[in-house]
Design a protein around this motif. Sequence first.
Motif, mmCIF file in Angstrom:
data_model
loop_
_atom_site.group_PDB
_atom_site.id
_atom_site.type_symbol
_atom_site.label_atom_id
_atom_site.label_comp_id
_atom_site.label_asym_id
_atom_site.label_seq_id
_atom_site.Cartn_x
_atom_site.Cartn_y
_atom_site.Cartn_z
ATOM 1 N N ALA A 138 0.827 -1.205 0.000
ATOM 2 C CA ALA A 138 0.000 0.000 0.000
ATOM 3 C C ALA A 138 0.861 1.254 0.000
ATOM 4 N N GLU A 139 1.917 1.243 0.798
ATOM 5 C CA GLU A 139 2.777 2.420 0.887
ATOM 6 C C GLU A 139 3.565 2.620 -0.401
ATOM 7 N N SER A 140 4.010 1.509 -1.008
ATOM 8 C CA SER A 140 4.753 1.589 -2.265
ATOM 9 C C SER A 140 3.886 2.131 -3.392
ATOM 10 N N ALA A 141 2.632 1.723 -3.426
ATOM 11 C CA ALA A 141 1.739 2.125 -4.513
ATOM 12 C C ALA A 141 1.287 3.575 -4.412
ATOM 13 N N THR A 142 1.189 4.097 -3.197
ATOM 14 C CA THR A 142 0.605 5.431 -3.006
ATOM 15 C C THR A 142 1.563 6.462 -2.453
ATOM 16 N N GLY A 143 2.667 6.019 -1.880
ATOM 17 C CA GLY A 143 3.579 6.952 -1.231
ATOM 18 C C GLY A 143 3.057 7.464 0.097
ATOM 19 N N ARG A 144 1.999 6.854 0.611
ATOM 20 C CA ARG A 144 1.410 7.256 1.885
ATOM 21 C C ARG A 144 1.577 6.151 2.919
ATOM 22 N N ALA A 145 1.834 6.545 4.157
ATOM 23 C CA ALA A 145 1.846 5.566 5.245
ATOM 24 C C ALA A 145 0.406 5.159 5.523
ATOM 25 N N PRO A 146 0.084 3.874 5.392
ATOM 26 C CA PRO A 146 -1.318 3.464 5.563
ATOM 27 C C PRO A 146 -1.731 3.281 7.012
ATOM 28 N N ALA A 147 -3.020 3.425 7.236
ATOM 29 C CA ALA A 147 -3.638 2.986 8.481
ATOM 30 C C ALA A 147 -4.070 1.540 8.288
ATOM 31 N N LEU A 148 -4.546 0.908 9.347
ATOM 32 C CA LEU A 148 -5.157 -0.409 9.242
ATOM 33 C C LEU A 148 -6.617 -0.295 9.647
ATOM 34 N N ARG A 149 -7.486 -0.907 8.863
ATOM 35 C CA ARG A 149 -8.915 -0.907 9.171
ATOM 36 C C ARG A 149 -9.393 -2.339 9.385
ATOM 37 N N PHE A 150 -10.308 -2.472 10.327
ATOM 38 C CA PHE A 150 -10.922 -3.760 10.633
ATOM 39 C C PHE A 150 -12.072 -4.025 9.668
ATOM 40 N N VAL A 151 -12.157 -5.240 9.167
ATOM 41 C CA VAL A 151 -13.231 -5.625 8.258
ATOM 42 C C VAL A 151 -14.493 -5.900 9.080
ATOM 43 N N VAL A 152 -15.473 -5.037 8.958
ATOM 44 C CA VAL A 152 -16.695 -5.166 9.734
ATOM 45 C C VAL A 152 -17.686 -6.050 8.985
ATOM 46 N N ARG A 153 -18.158 -7.066 9.653
ATOM 47 C CA ARG A 153 -19.133 -7.965 9.024
ATOM 48 C C ARG A 153 -20.482 -7.273 8.890
ATOM 49 N N GLU A 154 -21.225 -7.704 7.887
ATOM 50 C CA GLU A 154 -22.557 -7.169 7.676
ATOM 51 C C GLU A 154 -23.523 -7.680 8.749
ATOM 52 N N GLY A 155 -24.536 -6.879 9.029
ATOM 53 C CA GLY A 155 -25.572 -7.326 9.945
ATOM 54 C C GLY A 155 -25.469 -6.695 11.315
ATOM 55 N N PRO A 156 -26.467 -6.918 12.131
ATOM 56 C CA PRO A 156 -26.534 -6.295 13.454
ATOM 57 C C PRO A 156 -25.535 -6.889 14.446
ATOM 58 N N VAL A 157 -25.122 -6.050 15.385
ATOM 59 C CA VAL A 157 -24.262 -6.476 16.491
ATOM 60 C C VAL A 157 -25.055 -6.244 17.766
ATOM 61 N N GLU A 158 -25.255 -7.304 18.531
ATOM 62 C CA GLU A 158 -26.056 -7.210 19.744
ATOM 63 C C GLU A 158 -25.158 -7.016 20.956
ATOM 64 N N ILE A 159 -25.495 -6.017 21.742
ATOM 65 C CA ILE A 159 -24.768 -5.697 22.973
ATOM 66 C C ILE A 159 -25.715 -5.849 24.154
ATOM 67 N N VAL A 160 -25.264 -6.556 25.174
ATOM 68 C CA VAL A 160 -26.045 -6.678 26.402
ATOM 69 C C VAL A 160 -25.402 -5.788 27.458
ATOM 70 N N ASP A 161 -26.116 -4.755 27.852
ATOM 71 C CA ASP A 161 -25.628 -3.844 28.874
ATOM 72 C C ASP A 161 -26.492 -4.027 30.118
ATOM 73 N N GLU A 162 -25.833 -4.086 31.280
ATOM 74 C CA GLU A 162 -26.545 -4.392 32.514
ATOM 75 C C GLU A 162 -27.489 -3.278 32.955
ATOM 76 N N LEU A 163 -27.273 -2.064 32.457
ATOM 77 C CA LEU A 163 -28.165 -0.951 32.765
ATOM 78 C C LEU A 163 -29.096 -0.612 31.611
ATOM 79 N N GLN A 164 -28.542 -0.608 30.407
ATOM 80 C CA GLN A 164 -29.292 -0.162 29.240
ATOM 81 C C GLN A 164 -30.093 -1.282 28.576
ATOM 82 N N GLY A 165 -29.841 -2.523 28.986
ATOM 83 C CA GLY A 165 -30.522 -3.652 28.363
ATOM 84 C C GLY A 165 -29.833 -4.082 27.077
ATOM 85 N N THR A 166 -30.537 -4.838 26.274
ATOM 86 C CA THR A 166 -29.985 -5.324 25.012
ATOM 87 C C THR A 166 -30.134 -4.240 23.944
ATOM 88 N N ARG A 167 -29.031 -3.909 23.313
ATOM 89 C CA ARG A 167 -29.023 -2.914 22.243
ATOM 90 C C ARG A 167 -28.457 -3.545 20.979
#
Length: 316
Positions: A138-167
């Motif tokens: 990436a750096e060779s092709a663009t001359g820029r120092a790259p960042a790294l990004r995480f590949v986020v899967r499609e679809g909902p992500v469920e979070i269980v919070d003890e105060l806020q409930g399931t989000r």
Amino acid sequence: MNDTAIVGRLAPSPTGHLHLGHARSFLLAWWHARSRGGRVVLRIEDLDVERARPEFVEATIADLRWLGIDWDGEPLVQSSGESAIADAAANLLARGLAYPCTCTRREIQSAASAPHAGESGPRYPGTCRGRWTSIEAAESATGRAPALRFVVREGPVEIVDELQGTRTYDVARDVGDFPIYRRARSPAYQLAVVVDDARQGVTEIVRGDDLLESAARQALLQDALGLPRPRWWHVPLVTDATGRRLAKRSDDVSLASLRAAGTDARIVVGWVGRRSGIADARPGHAEEFVSRFSMENLPREAVAVGLRDWAELGLR
């Protein structure tokens, strides 16, 4: 209850002085763990190299001690353990779960569609996903120092919070692939938090509800790295009388200024207790409230600081 498997944490960022909102969040985290026989670890999150300063580290530790908060073991300074975070990033990259990104902030803003602006900026449209197999390419092709990004899967992500409930959050739709390493070759917040929570054995997190949305991204990283999800309690914030949350970058009263003015910490601790469900709380030492605290009694609305509160604290 005496369960030494409980490990709570305090994770201040030394980018400014702590204020009343921080005092409440840290006392809640400390009371919650200690009231159930748990341990508490301290982590100084100093990876924001542009804003973190040594004097704020010293002030933060002084503030916590002034409040009567202690911790188990030596504090972990986040920047001292970057190798573990780098190893996690390399793991994700090698498995195709992260990729180099050379997009500038301006390019992302111009490419993103307005309806999907994430909490930390516009949604990343995936421009660099699949373009390069290595940072060097990436750096060779663009001359820029790259960042790294995480590949986020499609679809909902469920979070269980003890105060806020399931989000449920759709990270792919609202945020897109998010950074785990910056272009400056320093770890990004989401990955650093996940790795260090696991490294310190943290089992529960008490923090402000402004970070609830971040829990979805952290959960995705925990799942990808095979790390357990902690239990979350996202507590309502402390605000001023208009509903604006207190902030380090504003003129809100800092704990350092209270200390310098000779304010008795017991007054602050008692105020936090009273505004956190401890009936008839009076000025006292933090340890005096451990046995009286229960997260079940915590008010579910934000704590608005009005004239009566300022008067109680001896301010304004």
